[in-house]
Design a protein around this motif. Structure first.
Motif, PDB file in Angstrom:
ATOM      1  N   ALA A   1      57.622  29.584  31.750  1.00  0.00           N
ATOM      2  CA  ALA A   1      57.493  28.303  32.443  1.00  0.00           C
ATOM      3  C   ALA A   1      56.429  28.320  33.528  1.00  0.00           C
ATOM      4  O   ALA A   1      55.730  27.324  33.733  1.00  0.00           O
ATOM      5  N   PHE A   2      56.290  29.447  34.220  1.00  0.00           N
ATOM      6  CA  PHE A   2      55.527  29.419  35.468  1.00  0.00           C
ATOM      7  C   PHE A   2      54.249  30.241  35.476  1.00  0.00           C
ATOM      8  O   PHE A   2      53.471  30.125  36.429  1.00  0.00           O
ATOM      9  N   VAL A   3      53.996  31.083  34.484  1.00  0.00           N
ATOM     10  CA  VAL A   3      52.745  31.852  34.514  1.00  0.00           C
ATOM     11  C   VAL A   3      51.549  30.911  34.398  1.00  0.00           C
ATOM     12  O   VAL A   3      50.582  31.008  35.169  1.00  0.00           O
ATOM     13  N   ASN A   4      51.594  29.980  33.454  1.00  0.00           N
ATOM     14  CA  ASN A   4      50.495  29.014  33.329  1.00  0.00           C
ATOM     15  C   ASN A   4      50.402  28.111  34.549  1.00  0.00           C
ATOM     16  O   ASN A   4      49.307  27.744  34.994  1.00  0.00           O
ATOM     17  N   ALA A   5      51.571  27.743  35.109  1.00  0.00           N
ATOM     18  CA  ALA A   5      51.554  26.917  36.314  1.00  0.00           C
ATOM     19  C   ALA A   5      50.953  27.692  37.484  1.00  0.00           C
ATOM     20  O   ALA A   5      50.275  27.119  38.338  1.00  0.00           O
ATOM     21  N   ALA A   6      51.189  29.001  37.547  1.00  0.00           N
ATOM     22  CA  ALA A   6      50.603  29.826  38.597  1.00  0.00           C
ATOM     23  C   ALA A   6      49.083  29.860  38.472  1.00  0.00           C
ATOM     24  O   ALA A   6      48.367  29.892  39.484  1.00  0.00           O
ATOM     25  N   VAL A   7      48.576  29.853  37.236  1.00  0.00           N
ATOM     26  CA  VAL A   7      47.127  29.780  37.037  1.00  0.00           C
ATOM     27  C   VAL A   7      46.587  28.479  37.632  1.00  0.00           C
ATOM     28  O   VAL A   7      45.524  28.460  38.261  1.00  0.00           O
ATOM     29  N   GLY A   8      47.327  27.394  37.470  1.00  0.00           N
ATOM     30  CA  GLY A   8      46.933  26.129  38.080  1.00  0.00           C
ATOM     31  C   GLY A   8      46.945  26.196  39.604  1.00  0.00           C
ATOM     32  O   GLY A   8      46.142  25.547  40.265  1.00  0.00           O
ATOM     33  N   ASP A   9      47.857  26.997  40.174  1.00  0.00           N
ATOM     34  CA  ASP A   9      47.910  27.164  41.625  1.00  0.00           C
ATOM     35  C   ASP A   9      46.732  27.966  42.161  1.00  0.00           C
ATOM     36  O   ASP A   9      46.246  27.717  43.263  1.00  0.00           O
ATOM     37  N   LEU A  10      46.298  28.953  41.390  1.00  0.00           N
ATOM     38  CA  LEU A  10      45.380  29.971  41.893  1.00  0.00           C
ATOM     39  C   LEU A  10      43.900  29.645  41.691  1.00  0.00           C
ATOM     40  O   LEU A  10      43.054  30.236  42.369  1.00  0.00           O
ATOM     41  N   TYR A  11      43.579  28.737  40.772  1.00  0.00           N
ATOM     42  CA  TYR A  11      42.177  28.567  40.397  1.00  0.00           C
ATOM     43  C   TYR A  11      41.749  27.113  40.450  1.00  0.00           C
ATOM     44  O   TYR A  11      42.557  26.187  40.295  1.00  0.00           O
ATOM     45  N   TYR A  12      40.454  26.951  40.656  1.00  0.00           N
ATOM     46  CA  TYR A  12      39.853  25.627  40.562  1.00  0.00           C
ATOM     47  C   TYR A  12      39.701  25.250  39.094  1.00  0.00           C
ATOM     48  O   TYR A  12      39.799  26.091  38.198  1.00  0.00           O
ATOM     49  N   VAL A  13      39.437  23.972  38.852  1.00  0.00           N
ATOM     50  CA  VAL A  13      39.331  23.488  37.477  1.00  0.00           C
ATOM     51  C   VAL A  13      38.307  24.282  36.675  1.00  0.00           C
ATOM     52  O   VAL A  13      38.559  24.684  35.538  1.00  0.00           O
ATOM     53  N   HIS A  14      37.148  24.553  37.284  1.00  0.00           N
ATOM     54  CA  HIS A  14      36.081  25.218  36.531  1.00  0.00           C
ATOM     55  C   HIS A  14      36.350  26.710  36.321  1.00  0.00           C
ATOM     56  O   HIS A  14      35.611  27.367  35.588  1.00  0.00           O
ATOM     57  N   GLU A  15      37.396  27.247  36.937  1.00  0.00           N
ATOM     58  CA  GLU A  15      37.746  28.658  36.771  1.00  0.00           C
ATOM     59  C   GLU A  15      38.917  28.877  35.822  1.00  0.00           C
ATOM     60  O   GLU A  15      39.223  30.017  35.481  1.00  0.00           O
ATOM     61  N   ARG A  16      39.581  27.817  35.413  1.00  0.00           N
ATOM     62  CA  ARG A  16      40.861  27.976  34.719  1.00  0.00           C
ATOM     63  C   ARG A  16      40.737  28.363  33.254  1.00  0.00           C
ATOM     64  O   ARG A  16      41.642  28.986  32.707  1.00  0.00           O
ATOM     65  N   GLY A  17      39.665  27.976  32.599  1.00  0.00           N
ATOM     66  CA  GLY A  17      39.603  28.096  31.145  1.00  0.00           C
ATOM     67  C   GLY A  17      39.905  29.482  30.622  1.00  0.00           C
ATOM     68  O   GLY A  17      40.862  29.685  29.862  1.00  0.00           O
ATOM     69  N   LYS A  18      39.127  30.485  31.031  1.00  0.00           N
ATOM     70  CA  LYS A  18      39.327  31.850  30.531  1.00  0.00           C
ATOM     71  C   LYS A  18      40.641  32.424  31.023  1.00  0.00           C
ATOM     72  O   LYS A  18      41.320  33.156  30.297  1.00  0.00           O
ATOM     73  N   ARG A  19      41.017  32.106  32.280  1.00  0.00           N
ATOM     74  CA  ARG A  19      42.284  32.633  32.797  1.00  0.00           C
ATOM     75  C   ARG A  19      43.475  32.028  32.056  1.00  0.00           C
ATOM     76  O   ARG A  19      44.444  32.724  31.759  1.00  0.00           O
ATOM     77  N   MET A  20      43.391  30.738  31.750  1.00  0.00           N
ATOM     78  CA  MET A  20      44.481  30.108  31.008  1.00  0.00           C
ATOM     79  C   MET A  20      44.556  30.665  29.589  1.00  0.00           C
ATOM     80  O   MET A  20      45.645  30.845  29.038  1.00  0.00           O
ATOM     81  N   ALA A  21      43.406  30.959  29.007  1.00  0.00           N
ATOM     82  CA  ALA A  21      43.400  31.576  27.680  1.00  0.00           C
ATOM     83  C   ALA A  21      44.061  32.951  27.733  1.00  0.00           C
ATOM     84  O   ALA A  21      44.843  33.320  26.843  1.00  0.00           O
TER      85      ALA A  21
END
Length: 593
Positions: A180-200
Motif C-alpha cells: 500500500a505505501f511503498v509507492n506512496a512513499a515514492v510520491g512523498d520523496l520525489y518531485y514529479v520529474h524524478e518519480r518515473g525510474k523510482r516508481m518503476a
C-alpha cells in the motif's frame, strides 16, 4: 486540445497539470508574472520542482537525493521479501499436497488466503497511514513478517493445515503496508520529474521481485525441506528490520497547500498561492531567467533546487526596517532540523486532522470513479492472470509429458523473473522519457495523461503473453512445443504486468496525488480480492474446458485487450475528468471529507 487531450473550459488550471522548464529553445519562465518558483538546476536545463519544497529542513523533499534513494532501496528490498510470500508455494504444490494430504485446490487456496489478508488489511491500514504516517506501519509490518513467516514454517505436519491457513492470512496482513505505501512513499520523496525510474523500481520490487522466489524455493525444498522457504523469509526480514528502523524516517509531511503545484487550481501558483500575495517578491536574491531565486551568501538552499525563500513575517520585518532607515533585511528564523535520535520515533505528530472513520471508508467511493476504476483494472487484472497461471502450472508441468519435480518447476519461474526485469527496463526507460518528450511538444505543459502512453507496451506484451500461453501450453501436452515456448509467453505476460503497475501507479500519483494512498488501497483491495477469487475457480475453469488452456486464455486475453483500449477515452477526457472531480468532490458528496 494538447496532444489529443481535450482542454477544460471550466477551470483556469486543472489540478495535476504542471509546467516544466524543459525546452531550451524558449524563454525559461513558468508563466507570465510567475516568480519565486524553485527549480532543479542540477541538469543543463532548469526544471520546476513539483511539488515545491518548503523551507523546512525536515521536509523529505529537502533531503539529499542519496538519502531519499536509500530509503526507497531499503523499502523496496524489504517489499521483495514480503511479497515473495505470495508465490512462495507455487513450486511446492505437489510436496504440500502430500504433506497436508489435501487436493491441489486446497493448496492453491493457501495462496488465496494470503491474498485475502493483504486485501483486507490494506483497507484497514489506510486511516493509520494517513493520520500518523507510514513509518510505524513499515516497522510493525516487518516485525509481523518475521513472526508469521516462522509460524508458516512451523506448520509443517499433516494436522496443521488450519494453522497454515491462519499463518497465510497473517502473512498477508503483514505484507499489506508494503503493497500500500511503498509507492506512496515514492510520491512523498520525489518531485514529479524524478518519480518515473523510482516508481518503476518500487513496482518491480512489489510486483516483480517475488518471481525470483520460486526459482530458489524448489531447490531449497529438495535440499533441506519446504519449511525452510518460510524460515529464510523470516531471517531476511529480520535482517531488514534494523535498516528500516534506523535509516527509514517518516516520509509523510504536512506541506503548505500552495506548494503542491500539481494540486492547485490556478495557473499562476507563484502569485495566487504565494505566501505574500499582496506584496513584492522576497528581498533575498534576484530572479534569473530560469525563474528561480538565487541563494544569498551565507545561506543554505534546498539540496536539489539550490534556492532560498523567506516567509512573510521576515519580509514584513525587513520592510519595516527599510521604512525606519535601519539595517535590514532580517533573515527568517531557522527551523530546527530533527536529530537522528528524534527521527527514530515511530510517531511524529498527525499528518491530517481528518476523522479516522472517514479515512477508513474513503477508498470505497473511489471504485466508481472512472480513473481509479481504470487503475484497478489496468493493474489488477494482469496480476490476477499471473496468479492464475501460477496456480494451474502444476497441472501442465508436474504430469505428462514433462513429469517435472519441485526444482524444475521452480526454475521455470526464471522466465517470469526475466519478464519482470524486462518490464522494469521498459517502464523505467519510457516513463520519464515519454513525459519529457510529450511535455516539450506540449509547450512545456505536463499532463498526467502522458503517463498513459505506457499502456501501449503493456497491451502488446501482456495480451501477447496471455494468448500465446494458452496456445503453446496446450501444445506442450502434445509435444508440439518445447517448454521454453510457453515460458517465453509467461515472461511477456509478467513484463506487461509490471509495465501496467507502473503506468497506473504513476498516473494516480500525478493526477490525484492527494488521493494517492486511497487510490493504492483501491488497487490493493481489487487485485487481491480478485486474485483470491481466481485461486478458488482456477481448477474448476480448467476442468470445464477439458483441461485445455487455449479457450480459457483467449477469453482472458480479450478481456485484457478491452481494458487496455479503455485507456484511450481516459487519455482524451482525463483532464476534463480531473476538473470535474475537483469541482464535484465525490468524497465530499459521500460525507467523507
Amino acid at each position: 486540445m494538447g496532444l489529443g487531450i481535450l482542454e477544460d473550459a471550466s477551470m483556469e488550471h486543472v489540478p495535476g497539470t504542471t509546467r516544466y522548464f524543459d525546452d531550451p529553445e524558449r524563454p525559461q519562465y513558468a508563466a507570465d508574472g510567475v516568480q519565486g518558483l524553485k527549480c532543479d538546476t542540477s541538469g543543463p536545463v532548469p526544471i520546476i520542482l513539483v511539488p515545491q519544497p518548503s523551507d523546512d529542513p525536515n521536509d523529505p523533499l529537502n533531503w539529499p537525493l542519496w538519502k531519499r534513494d536509500l530509503i526507497t532501496f531499503i523499502l523496496s528490498i524489504t517489499a521483495i521479501f514480503a511479497t515473495a510470500l505470495g508465490p512462495l508455494l507455487a513450486a511446492n504444490t505437489i510436496t504440500l499436497t502430500f504433506a497436508f494430504t489435501r487436493p491441489f485446490s486446497a493448496i492453491a487456496e493457501l495462496t488465496g488466503w494470503y491474498l485475502l489478508g493483504v486485501g483486507a488489511a490494506g483497507f484497514l491500514f489506510v486511516p493509520s497511514g494517513r493520520i500518523w504516517g507510514k513509518r510505524h506501519l513499515f516497522v510493525f509490518s516487518t516485525i509481523l513478517l518475521v513472526i508469521t513467516s516462522a509460524w508458516g514454517g512451523a506448520s509443517n505436519t499433516k494436522g496443521l493445515y488450519r494453522s497454515m491457513v491462519a499463518a497465510r492470512v497473517w502473512q498477508g496482513i503483514a505484507t499489506a503496508p508494503f503493497e500500500a505505501f511503498v509507492n506512496a512513499a515514492v510520491g512523498d520523496l520525489y518531485y514529479v520529474h524524478e518519480r518515473g525510474k523510482r516508481m518503476a523500481f518500487s513496482n518491480l520490487a512489489v510486483f516483480g521481485g517475488a518471481f525470483f522466489t520460486p526459482i530458489l524455493v524448489g531447490k531449497i525444498t529438495a535440499t533441506i525441506g519446504w519449511p525452510w522457504t518460510f524460515y529464510f523469509i523470516s531471517i531476511f526480514c529480520a535482517a531488514c528490520l534494523p535498516a528500516i528502523f534506523f535509516f527509514c524516517p517518516e516520509t509523510a509531511y504536512r506541506r503548505e497547500a500552495s506548494l503542491n503545484l500539481d494540486m492547485v487550481a490556478t495557473d499562476r501558483p507563484g502569485t495566487a498561492n504565494a505566501k505574500y500575495p499582496n506584496e513584492a517578491p522576497p528581498p533575498y536574491g534576484d530572479m534569473d531567467r530560469s525563474g528561480s531565486t538565487s541563494t544569498p551568501p551565507g545561506t543554505n538552499g534546498n539540496a536539489d533546487a539550490h534556492v532560498h525563500e523567506v516567509d512573510s513575517a521576515a519580509f514584513k520585518e525587513s520592510r519595516l526596517h527599510a521604512e525606519n532607515g535601519t539595517s535590514g533585511p532580517v533573515p527568517p528564523p531557522a527551523r530546527q532540523k530533527v536529530t537522528f535520535r528524534q527521527s527514530l520515533a515511530l510517531f511524529n505528530g498527525r499528518k491530517t486532522d481528518e476523522s479516522f472513520w472517514k479515512l477508513l471508508f474513503r477508498p470505497l467511493p473511489l471504485f466508481i470513479h472512472p480513473a481509479f476504476l481504470w487503475a484497478c483494472l489496468a493493474q489488477g487484472l494482469l496480476i490476477g492472470w499471473t496468479v492464475f497461471i501460477g496456480v494451474i502450472m502444476a497441472q501442465f508441468f508436474f504430469g505428462t509429458p514433462l513429469w517435472w519435480n519441485e526444482v524444475e518447476t521452480g526454475y521455470a519461474y526464471t522466465a517470469a523473473f526475466v519478464g519482470a526485469i524486462i518490464g522494469f527496463i521498459i517502464a523505467g526507460g519510457l516513463a520519464d522519457w515519454t513525459a519529457r518528450v510529450m511535455t516539450r511538444r506540449n509547450n512545456g505543459v505536463y499532463e498526467p495523461e502522458f503517463r498513459l502512453v505506457l499502456i501501449i507496451p503493456q497491451m502488446i506484451l501482456g495480451c501477447a503473453g496471455l494468448y500465446g500461453w494458452g496456445i503453446t501450453v496446450d501444445g506442450l501436452l502434445k509435444d508440439k512445443y518445447h517448454y521454453t515456448v510457453p515460458m517465453t509467453f509467461f515472461a511477456l505476460e509478467v513484463a506487461g504486468m509490471v509495465i501496467g503497475a507502473v503506468a497506473s501507479s504513476l498516473y494516480i500519483v500525478d493526477a490525484y496525488r492527494d488521493l494517492a494512498i486511497e487510490g493504492f488501497t483501491c488497487m490493493i483491495i481489487f487485485k487481491n480480492i480478485f486474485s483470491f477469487a481466481l485461486t478458488f475457480k482456477a481448477f474448476d475453469w480448467l476442468i470445464e474446458n477439458n483441461t485445455k488452456a487455449r479457450p480459457l486464455f483467449n477469453a482472458l486475453g480479450s478481456v485484457q485487450l478491452v481494458v487496455c483500449l479503455l485507456t484511450i477515452p481516459l487519455y482524451v477526457y482525463g483532464k476534463r475528468l480531473r476538473s470535474f472531480s475537483h469541482r464535484h468532490d465525490l468524497l465530499a458528496a459521500c460525507g467523507l471529507r
